[in-house]
Write a protein that holds these residues in place. Structure first.
Motif: not given
Length: 171
Positions: A70-95
């Motif tokens: 879904x690269x084109x739909x999300x403009x090259x950055x995975x971020x769903x279910x969060x609004x910001x890619x950095x937030x998702x990355x930060x969330x995944x770095x905890x586990x």
């Protein structure tokens, strides 16, 4: 007093959803784990490991799926279910740190393999966000982790090498 401060910060914030998610991420979740540690009940954590690992596995796979399919739909950055890619990355770095701790601990081989696969999925999810913040935040944490746990890290060098090779290949 802590919960009073949290309540005031959420109500006085101009960006309520962001403040609420930050409070949960940086206060409520660590406080929950702290209470579990202070309670000394190991079964508390054993009950939480499987559902949390499953949730974060699904989030990591979903981030990787977004990046590749879904690269084109999300403009090259995975971020769903969060609004910001950095937030998702930060969330995944905890586990991810938990999974690495699981890898270097004295566990049966099967558990270390599961932890390595989980860490690979989380690394792929973090890299799928294309956010630099979680990666740069990970570096000092992993250096400190390696220094403090060097004997354990030295024993688990094969699994950690697999993680490094996976990260290089994913990039």
């Amino acid at each position: 007093l802590f919960w009073g401060l949290v309540l005031c910060s959420v109500f006085w914030s101009e960006v309520k959803p962001l403040t609420l998610s930050s409070v949960c991420l940086f206060s409520v979740m660590p406080l929950t784990f702290y209470c579990g540690v202070m309670g000394g009940d190991v079964s508390y954590f054993k009950k939480m490991i499987v559902p949390l690992a499953a949730i974060f596995t699904v989030l990591g796979i979903w981030a990787i799926f977004q990046f590749f399919f879904l690269n084109a739909y999300f403009q090259g950055q995975a971020h769903h279910p969060l609004a910001d890619p950095s937030s998702l990355g930060g969330l995944l770095s905890l586990p991810l740190f938990c999974a690495i701790g699981w890898i270097v601990s004295e566990r049966p081989r099967r558990e270390r393999i599961v932890a390595t696969v989980l860490a690979m999925i989380l690394i792929g999810g973090i890299m799928s966000t294309v956010a630099r913040g979680p990666v740069f935040a990970f570096v000092p944490g992993i250096v400190l982790f390696a220094i403090l746990l060097w004997p354990s890290v030295n024993r688990a060098w094969k699994s950690l090498l697999v993680l490094v090779l996976f990260a290089v290949a994913f990039q």
